[in-house]
Design a protein around this motif. Sequence first.
Motif, mmCIF file in Angstrom:
data_model
loop_
_atom_site.group_PDB
_atom_site.id
_atom_site.type_symbol
_atom_site.label_atom_id
_atom_site.label_comp_id
_atom_site.label_asym_id
_atom_site.label_seq_id
_atom_site.Cartn_x
_atom_site.Cartn_y
_atom_site.Cartn_z
ATOM 1 N N MET A 279 10.454 -7.833 -22.412
ATOM 2 C CA MET A 279 10.378 -6.447 -22.020
ATOM 3 C C MET A 279 8.914 -6.095 -21.753
ATOM 4 O O MET A 279 8.038 -6.436 -22.538
ATOM 5 C CB MET A 279 10.946 -5.561 -23.121
ATOM 6 N N ILE A 280 8.681 -5.429 -20.631
ATOM 7 C CA ILE A 280 7.320 -5.043 -20.268
ATOM 8 C C ILE A 280 7.143 -3.556 -20.527
ATOM 9 O O ILE A 280 7.952 -2.738 -20.091
ATOM 10 C CB ILE A 280 7.042 -5.350 -18.788
ATOM 11 N N ASN A 281 6.095 -3.214 -21.247
ATOM 12 C CA ASN A 281 5.774 -1.823 -21.530
ATOM 13 C C ASN A 281 4.729 -1.358 -20.524
ATOM 14 O O ASN A 281 3.533 -1.483 -20.760
ATOM 15 C CB ASN A 281 5.266 -1.686 -22.966
ATOM 16 N N TYR A 282 5.182 -0.839 -19.380
ATOM 17 C CA TYR A 282 4.253 -0.398 -18.341
ATOM 18 C C TYR A 282 3.468 0.827 -18.778
ATOM 19 O O TYR A 282 3.962 1.666 -19.521
ATOM 20 C CB TYR A 282 5.014 -0.070 -17.052
ATOM 21 N N LYS A 283 2.248 0.895 -18.278
ATOM 22 C CA LYS A 283 1.395 2.066 -18.465
ATOM 23 C C LYS A 283 1.255 2.730 -17.107
ATOM 24 O O LYS A 283 1.461 2.102 -16.072
ATOM 25 C CB LYS A 283 0.039 1.644 -19.002
ATOM 26 N N TYR A 284 0.895 4.002 -17.097
ATOM 27 C CA TYR A 284 0.775 4.758 -15.847
ATOM 28 C C TYR A 284 -0.615 5.366 -15.734
ATOM 29 O O TYR A 284 -1.220 5.738 -16.738
ATOM 30 C CB TYR A 284 1.843 5.858 -15.792
ATOM 31 N N GLN A 285 -1.098 5.453 -14.493
ATOM 32 C CA GLN A 285 -2.454 5.955 -14.257
ATOM 33 C C GLN A 285 -2.477 6.684 -12.914
ATOM 34 O O GLN A 285 -1.859 6.235 -11.950
ATOM 35 C CB GLN A 285 -3.430 4.765 -14.209
ATOM 36 N N ASN A 286 -3.200 7.797 -12.851
ATOM 37 C CA ASN A 286 -3.441 8.479 -11.583
ATOM 38 C C ASN A 286 -4.703 7.889 -10.977
ATOM 39 O O ASN A 286 -5.723 7.767 -11.664
ATOM 40 C CB ASN A 286 -3.609 9.978 -11.795
ATOM 41 N N VAL A 287 -4.629 7.508 -9.705
ATOM 42 C CA VAL A 287 -5.760 6.859 -9.030
ATOM 43 C C VAL A 287 -5.924 7.444 -7.620
ATOM 44 O O VAL A 287 -5.028 8.101 -7.092
ATOM 45 C CB VAL A 287 -5.552 5.333 -8.913
ATOM 46 N N TYR A 288 -7.087 7.172 -7.040
ATOM 47 C CA TYR A 288 -7.359 7.547 -5.657
ATOM 48 C C TYR A 288 -7.302 6.301 -4.777
ATOM 49 O O TYR A 288 -7.716 5.220 -5.190
ATOM 50 C CB TYR A 288 -8.737 8.192 -5.527
ATOM 51 N N ILE A 289 -6.809 6.468 -3.557
ATOM 52 C CA ILE A 289 -6.782 5.393 -2.563
ATOM 53 C C ILE A 289 -8.137 5.409 -1.858
ATOM 54 O O ILE A 289 -8.504 6.406 -1.246
ATOM 55 C CB ILE A 289 -5.657 5.616 -1.525
ATOM 56 N N SER A 290 -8.891 4.314 -1.948
ATOM 57 C CA SER A 290 -10.239 4.293 -1.373
ATOM 58 C C SER A 290 -10.396 3.295 -0.234
ATOM 59 O O SER A 290 -11.482 3.176 0.326
ATOM 60 C CB SER A 290 -11.264 4.003 -2.464
ATOM 61 N N GLY A 291 -9.321 2.575 0.112
ATOM 62 C CA GLY A 291 -9.431 1.643 1.225
ATOM 63 C C GLY A 291 -8.160 0.849 1.444
ATOM 64 O O GLY A 291 -7.242 0.878 0.621
ATOM 65 N N LEU A 292 -8.134 0.157 2.589
ATOM 66 C CA LEU A 292 -7.011 -0.698 2.958
ATOM 67 C C LEU A 292 -7.524 -2.072 3.342
ATOM 68 O O LEU A 292 -8.542 -2.180 4.028
ATOM 69 C CB LEU A 292 -6.267 -0.124 4.173
ATOM 70 N N ARG A 293 -6.824 -3.109 2.934
ATOM 71 C CA ARG A 293 -7.151 -4.473 3.341
ATOM 72 C C ARG A 293 -6.562 -4.697 4.731
ATOM 73 O O ARG A 293 -5.452 -4.255 5.016
ATOM 74 C CB ARG A 293 -6.584 -5.465 2.328
ATOM 75 N N LYS A 294 -7.287 -5.405 5.590
ATOM 76 C CA LYS A 294 -6.853 -5.580 6.978
ATOM 77 C C LYS A 294 -5.875 -6.724 7.192
ATOM 78 O O LYS A 294 -4.903 -6.576 7.913
ATOM 79 C CB LYS A 294 -8.070 -5.794 7.892
ATOM 80 N N ASP A 295 -6.126 -7.898 6.611
ATOM 81 C CA ASP A 295 -5.319 -9.076 6.957
ATOM 82 C C ASP A 295 -3.885 -9.013 6.434
ATOM 83 O O ASP A 295 -2.952 -9.294 7.147
ATOM 84 C CB ASP A 295 -6.016 -10.368 6.527
ATOM 85 N N GLU A 296 -3.684 -8.660 5.184
ATOM 86 C CA GLU A 296 -2.347 -8.458 4.641
ATOM 87 C C GLU A 296 -2.396 -7.199 3.791
ATOM 88 O O GLU A 296 -3.457 -6.772 3.369
ATOM 89 C CB GLU A 296 -1.887 -9.666 3.812
ATOM 90 N N PHE A 297 -1.255 -6.596 3.544
ATOM 91 C CA PHE A 297 -1.254 -5.285 2.896
ATOM 92 C C PHE A 297 -1.914 -5.336 1.523
ATOM 93 O O PHE A 297 -1.624 -6.192 0.692
ATOM 94 C CB PHE A 297 0.165 -4.734 2.752
ATOM 95 N N GLY A 298 -2.797 -4.401 1.303
ATOM 96 C CA GLY A 298 -3.458 -4.215 0.027
ATOM 97 C C GLY A 298 -4.209 -2.906 0.075
ATOM 98 O O GLY A 298 -4.787 -2.544 1.103
ATOM 99 N N VAL A 299 -4.200 -2.173 -1.028
ATOM 100 C CA VAL A 299 -4.831 -0.868 -1.101
ATOM 101 C C VAL A 299 -5.883 -0.888 -2.203
ATOM 102 O O VAL A 299 -5.590 -1.287 -3.327
ATOM 103 C CB VAL A 299 -3.773 0.229 -1.394
ATOM 104 N N LEU A 300 -7.107 -0.481 -1.869
ATOM 105 C CA LEU A 300 -8.160 -0.375 -2.863
ATOM 106 C C LEU A 300 -7.957 0.891 -3.679
ATOM 107 O O LEU A 300 -7.696 1.956 -3.117
ATOM 108 C CB LEU A 300 -9.531 -0.334 -2.187
ATOM 109 N N LEU A 301 -8.090 0.771 -5.001
ATOM 110 C CA LEU A 301 -7.877 1.904 -5.889
ATOM 111 C C LEU A 301 -9.145 2.256 -6.651
ATOM 112 O O LEU A 301 -9.939 1.372 -6.992
ATOM 113 C CB LEU A 301 -6.778 1.567 -6.909
ATOM 114 N N ASN A 302 -9.317 3.529 -6.938
ATOM 115 C CA ASN A 302 -10.401 4.021 -7.782
ATOM 116 C C ASN A 302 -9.809 4.901 -8.865
ATOM 117 O O ASN A 302 -8.878 5.659 -8.610
ATOM 118 C CB ASN A 302 -11.412 4.834 -6.977
ATOM 119 N N PHE A 303 -10.386 4.799 -10.081
ATOM 120 C CA PHE A 303 -10.006 5.709 -11.153
ATOM 121 C C PHE A 303 -10.460 7.115 -10.794
ATOM 122 O O PHE A 303 -11.279 7.301 -9.886
ATOM 123 C CB PHE A 303 -10.656 5.287 -12.484
#
Length: 92
Positions: free
Chosen positions: A1-25
Amino acid sequence: MINYKYQNVYISGLRKDEFGVLLNFENGDYAGLMEFMAPLGKKELYKQYNDLIVEENDKFVYLNPKLKAKVKYRNLTKKGLLRIPSFVEWIS
Protein backbone atom coordinates in the motif's frame (compact mmCIF):
# COMPACT_ATOMS: atom_id res chain seq x y z
CA MET A 1 0.00 0.00 0.00
CA ILE A 2 1.35 3.41 -0.97
CA ASN A 3 0.63 6.39 1.27
CA TYR A 4 0.65 9.26 -1.24
CA LYS A 5 1.34 12.81 -0.15
CA TYR A 6 -0.09 15.89 -1.88
CA GLN A 7 1.53 19.21 -2.73
CA ASN A 8 0.49 22.41 -4.51
CA VAL A 9 3.09 23.36 -7.13
CA TYR A 10 3.62 25.79 -10.00
CA ILE A 11 4.26 24.70 -13.60
CA SER A 12 7.53 26.37 -14.64
CA GLY A 13 8.35 24.64 -17.92
CA LEU A 14 7.79 21.90 -20.47
CA ARG A 15 10.23 19.32 -21.82
CA LYS A 16 10.39 19.32 -25.63
CA ASP A 17 11.40 15.80 -26.71
CA GLU A 18 8.90 13.77 -24.66
CA PHE A 19 6.21 14.93 -22.27
CA GLY A 20 7.49 16.30 -18.99
CA VAL A 21 6.55 19.30 -16.87
CA LEU A 22 8.97 21.25 -14.68
CA LEU A 23 7.57 21.91 -11.21
CA ASN A 24 8.36 24.51 -8.56
CA PHE A 25 7.28 24.58 -4.93
CA GLU A 26 5.19 27.55 -3.80
CA ASN A 27 8.35 29.19 -2.40
CA GLY A 28 9.92 29.11 -5.90
CA ASP A 29 12.38 26.23 -5.34
CA TYR A 30 12.65 23.53 -8.01
CA ALA A 31 10.41 20.54 -7.14
CA GLY A 32 11.18 18.08 -9.95
CA LEU A 33 9.88 16.78 -13.27
CA MET A 34 6.37 15.38 -13.65
CA GLU A 35 5.92 12.89 -16.48
CA PHE A 36 2.32 11.82 -15.90
CA MET A 37 -0.67 14.02 -16.58
CA ALA A 38 -4.12 12.82 -17.67
CA PRO A 39 -5.26 13.90 -21.16
CA LEU A 40 -7.73 16.49 -19.80
CA GLY A 41 -4.98 18.08 -17.70
CA LYS A 42 -2.66 18.21 -20.72
CA LYS A 43 -5.40 19.78 -22.82
CA GLU A 44 -5.81 22.60 -20.29
CA LEU A 45 -2.02 23.06 -20.07
CA TYR A 46 -1.56 23.29 -23.85
CA LYS A 47 -4.46 25.74 -24.04
CA GLN A 48 -2.68 28.22 -21.72
CA TYR A 49 1.09 27.74 -21.90
CA ASN A 50 1.80 29.84 -25.04
CA ASP A 51 0.94 33.06 -23.17
CA LEU A 52 3.40 32.21 -20.36
CA ILE A 53 6.60 31.43 -22.33
CA VAL A 54 9.60 33.42 -21.04
CA GLU A 55 12.56 31.47 -22.47
CA GLU A 56 13.41 28.45 -24.59
CA ASN A 57 16.43 26.22 -25.23
CA ASP A 58 17.06 22.87 -26.97
CA LYS A 59 15.43 20.78 -24.25
CA PHE A 60 12.88 22.96 -22.41
CA VAL A 61 10.34 25.75 -22.81
CA TYR A 62 10.42 27.82 -19.61
CA LEU A 63 7.19 29.41 -18.38
CA ASN A 64 6.25 32.22 -16.05
CA PRO A 65 5.05 30.11 -13.07
CA LYS A 66 1.41 31.23 -13.03
CA LEU A 67 -0.28 27.84 -13.52
CA LYS A 68 -0.85 26.11 -10.20
CA ALA A 69 -1.64 22.42 -9.78
CA LYS A 70 -2.09 19.83 -7.07
CA VAL A 71 0.12 16.76 -7.47
CA LYS A 72 0.48 13.52 -5.57
CA TYR A 73 3.88 11.96 -4.90
CA ARG A 74 5.37 9.11 -2.90
CA ASN A 75 7.90 11.04 -0.78
CA LEU A 76 10.81 13.45 -1.16
CA THR A 77 14.15 12.40 -2.62
CA LYS A 78 17.44 13.02 -0.80
CA LYS A 79 17.72 16.25 -2.79
CA GLY A 80 14.27 17.38 -1.61
CA LEU A 81 12.48 16.78 -4.92
CA LEU A 82 9.08 15.14 -5.37
CA ARG A 83 9.37 11.40 -6.08
CA ILE A 84 7.15 10.27 -8.99
CA PRO A 85 4.79 13.28 -9.01
CA SER A 86 1.43 12.81 -10.77
CA PHE A 87 -1.13 15.44 -11.70
CA VAL A 88 -4.30 15.53 -9.57
CA GLU A 89 -6.08 18.79 -10.43
CA TRP A 90 -5.67 22.42 -11.44
CA ILE A 91 -5.87 25.06 -8.74
CA SER A 92 -7.30 28.42 -9.73
